[in-house]
Design a protein around this motif. Structure first.
Motif, short mmCIF file in Angstrom:
data_model
loop_
_atom_site.label_atom_id
_atom_site.label_comp_id
_atom_site.label_asym_id
_atom_site.label_seq_id
_atom_site.Cartn_x
_atom_site.Cartn_y
_atom_site.Cartn_z
N PHE A 139 46.18 42.52 140.56
CA PHE A 139 47.00 41.41 140.11
C PHE A 139 47.85 41.79 138.88
O PHE A 139 47.40 42.56 138.02
CB PHE A 139 46.14 40.20 139.77
CG PHE A 139 45.70 39.43 140.98
CD1 PHE A 139 46.52 38.48 141.54
CD2 PHE A 139 44.46 39.68 141.57
CE1 PHE A 139 46.13 37.77 142.67
CE2 PHE A 139 44.05 38.98 142.68
CZ PHE A 139 44.89 38.02 143.24
N GLY A 140 49.04 41.22 138.81
CA GLY A 140 49.92 41.42 137.67
C GLY A 140 50.03 40.18 136.83
O GLY A 140 49.54 39.11 137.20
N VAL A 141 50.69 40.31 135.68
CA VAL A 141 50.92 39.17 134.80
C VAL A 141 51.67 38.06 135.53
O VAL A 141 51.50 36.87 135.24
CB VAL A 141 51.69 39.63 133.54
CG1 VAL A 141 52.18 38.43 132.72
CG2 VAL A 141 50.81 40.52 132.67
N ASN A 142 52.50 38.44 136.52
CA ASN A 142 53.25 37.44 137.28
C ASN A 142 52.41 36.74 138.35
O ASN A 142 52.95 35.99 139.16
CB ASN A 142 54.49 38.07 137.90
CG ASN A 142 54.17 39.17 138.90
OD1 ASN A 142 53.00 39.45 139.19
ND2 ASN A 142 55.20 39.81 139.42
N ASN A 143 51.09 37.00 138.36
CA ASN A 143 50.15 36.35 139.28
C ASN A 143 50.28 36.81 140.73
O ASN A 143 49.62 36.27 141.61
CB ASN A 143 50.28 34.81 139.24
CG ASN A 143 49.71 34.19 137.98
OD1 ASN A 143 49.32 33.03 137.96
ND2 ASN A 143 49.66 34.94 136.89
N THR A 144 51.16 37.76 141.00
CA THR A 144 51.27 38.31 142.34
C THR A 144 50.40 39.56 142.45
O THR A 144 49.92 40.08 141.45
CB THR A 144 52.72 38.67 142.69
OG1 THR A 144 53.14 39.76 141.85
CG2 THR A 144 53.64 37.48 142.50
N LEU A 145 50.21 40.04 143.68
CA LEU A 145 49.46 41.27 143.87
C LEU A 145 50.43 42.45 143.86
O LEU A 145 51.40 42.49 144.63
CB LEU A 145 48.69 41.25 145.19
CG LEU A 145 47.56 42.28 145.21
CD1 LEU A 145 46.36 41.78 144.42
CD2 LEU A 145 47.15 42.64 146.63
N LEU A 146 50.17 43.41 142.97
CA LEU A 146 50.99 44.61 142.87
C LEU A 146 50.38 45.72 143.73
O LEU A 146 49.17 45.96 143.67
CB LEU A 146 51.08 45.09 141.42
CG LEU A 146 51.41 44.06 140.34
CD1 LEU A 146 51.56 44.76 138.99
CD2 LEU A 146 52.66 43.28 140.69
N ALA A 172 41.07 51.06 142.25
CA ALA A 172 40.46 51.24 140.93
C ALA A 172 41.48 51.13 139.80
O ALA A 172 41.16 50.66 138.71
CB ALA A 172 39.76 52.61 140.87
N GLU A 173 42.71 51.56 140.04
CA GLU A 173 43.73 51.58 138.99
C GLU A 173 44.39 50.22 138.83
O GLU A 173 44.83 49.60 139.80
CB GLU A 173 44.80 52.62 139.33
CG GLU A 173 45.93 52.70 138.33
CD GLU A 173 47.06 53.59 138.79
OE1 GLU A 173 48.03 53.76 138.01
OE2 GLU A 173 47.01 54.10 139.92
N ASP A 174 44.46 49.74 137.60
CA ASP A 174 45.18 48.50 137.30
C ASP A 174 46.67 48.84 137.24
O ASP A 174 47.11 49.61 136.38
CB ASP A 174 44.69 47.93 135.97
CG ASP A 174 45.24 46.54 135.70
OD1 ASP A 174 46.07 46.06 136.50
OD2 ASP A 174 44.86 45.94 134.68
N LEU A 175 47.46 48.27 138.12
CA LEU A 175 48.85 48.68 138.27
C LEU A 175 49.81 48.01 137.29
O LEU A 175 50.90 48.54 137.02
CB LEU A 175 49.32 48.42 139.70
CG LEU A 175 48.57 49.19 140.80
CD1 LEU A 175 49.07 48.75 142.17
CD2 LEU A 175 48.74 50.69 140.63
N CYS A 176 49.47 46.85 136.78
CA CYS A 176 50.40 46.11 135.90
C CYS A 176 50.59 46.87 134.59
O CYS A 176 49.63 47.29 133.94
CB CYS A 176 49.86 44.71 135.63
SG CYS A 176 50.98 43.68 134.64
N THR A 177 51.84 47.05 134.18
CA THR A 177 52.16 47.78 132.95
C THR A 177 52.25 46.87 131.72
O THR A 177 52.45 47.35 130.62
CB THR A 177 53.50 48.52 133.10
OG1 THR A 177 54.56 47.56 133.21
CG2 THR A 177 53.49 49.42 134.33
#
Length: 262
Positions: A139-146, A172-177
């Motif tokens: 999940f990203g800050v924009n609430n969508t799935l990245l 495993a990796e959090d994608l949101c920057t």
């Protein structure tokens, strides 16, 4: 675990040119990966008690089209992807049923119109949570799935099946920057800087904006997924700058927006 059935299912997806596929055990809904979590009534096994696995597919939203949003161009692409999702999940459901495993597809949205969302902004099942539990993204800050492949520029569909399929590992990796470009670009201020699920979209503001765009025939908005820097698709299309505001793309966007909507 039915490894052979999963292999056959993945081959079907390959032949249908479905780029993203993941499988989650329904047990994963019973062990929330974060809190707050959804009520039990939204679990797949609550909707289809026979369910043991959820198969999730993802189809990309092409970035150059999205760069014109909101526009009739993105509106038509969105409808096309939605139609394909329903057709593909229905066909995969038919395959599983023919193999002897009771299965049902879940429509990609699950609500009647954006006007319905203004009154009750929740669908009966969350494909993005299913995609998360199937290992397709975070999940990203924009609430969508990245996703690694397309960032948030992807739509999901799901199949509930009684087949006991080997689940895929969670990403495993959090994608949101945490770049906050989505927060800054949102035309209604519906996002904040907190991570999901602490920071939630203002659904009322988002739905109201979508309703206005729908009346103009250029919904959905798409801006928060347009500006996201995550995804290999940016390199594929040569979009190193999230905004895509160089002169040729600006002219293209302005041209498209002149037509097809109000």
């Amino acid at each position: 675990m039915n490894d052979d059935l999963k292999a056959a299912l993945l081959e079907r997806c390959r032949r249908m040119e479905i780029p993203l596929v993941g499988v989650a055990s329904t047990e994963r809904w019973e062990h929330p990966p974060f809190l707050p979590w959804m009520p039990e009534e939204f679990y797949p096994q609550s909707i289809f008690p026979e369910a043991r696995s959820v198969i999730v597919i993802g189809l990309p939203v092409h970035l150059p089209v999205l760069e014109t949003s909101p526009s009739i161009y993105y509106h038509e692409l969105y409808k096309t992807v939605n139609t394909l999702l329903d057709q593909y999940t229905y066909r995969l459901t038919t395959f599983l049923n023919d193999e002897g495993y009771p299965s049902v597809f879940v429509p990609r949205d699950g609500y009647g119109s954006v006007e319905v969302l203004k009154k009750n902004p929740v669908a009966f099942f969350s494909h993005r949570h299913a995609a998360f539990l199937a290992g397709l993204g975070t999940f990203g800050v924009n609430n969508t799935l990245l996703t690694p492949e397309y960032g948030p520029r992807v739509r999901f569909g799901s199949v509930f099946s009684a087949a006991d399929l080997p689940p895929d590992p969670l990403l495993a990796e959090d994608l949101c920057t945490r770049c906050m470009l989505c927060v800054e670009a949102c035309p209604t201020g519906a996002l904040d800087e907190r991570d999901y699920p602490e920071g939630l979209t203002d659904k009322a503001a988002c739905a109201a904006n979508s309703a206005d765009l729908a009346r103009r025939h250029i919904s959905p908005c798409g801006i928060c997924i347009r500006v996201c820097p995550v995804g290999k698709d940016r390199r594929h299309y040569g979009r190193t700058a999230p905004a895509g505001d160089d002169e040729p793309r600006r002219r293209a966007r302005e041209h498209v927006r002149k037509y097809g909507g109000l």
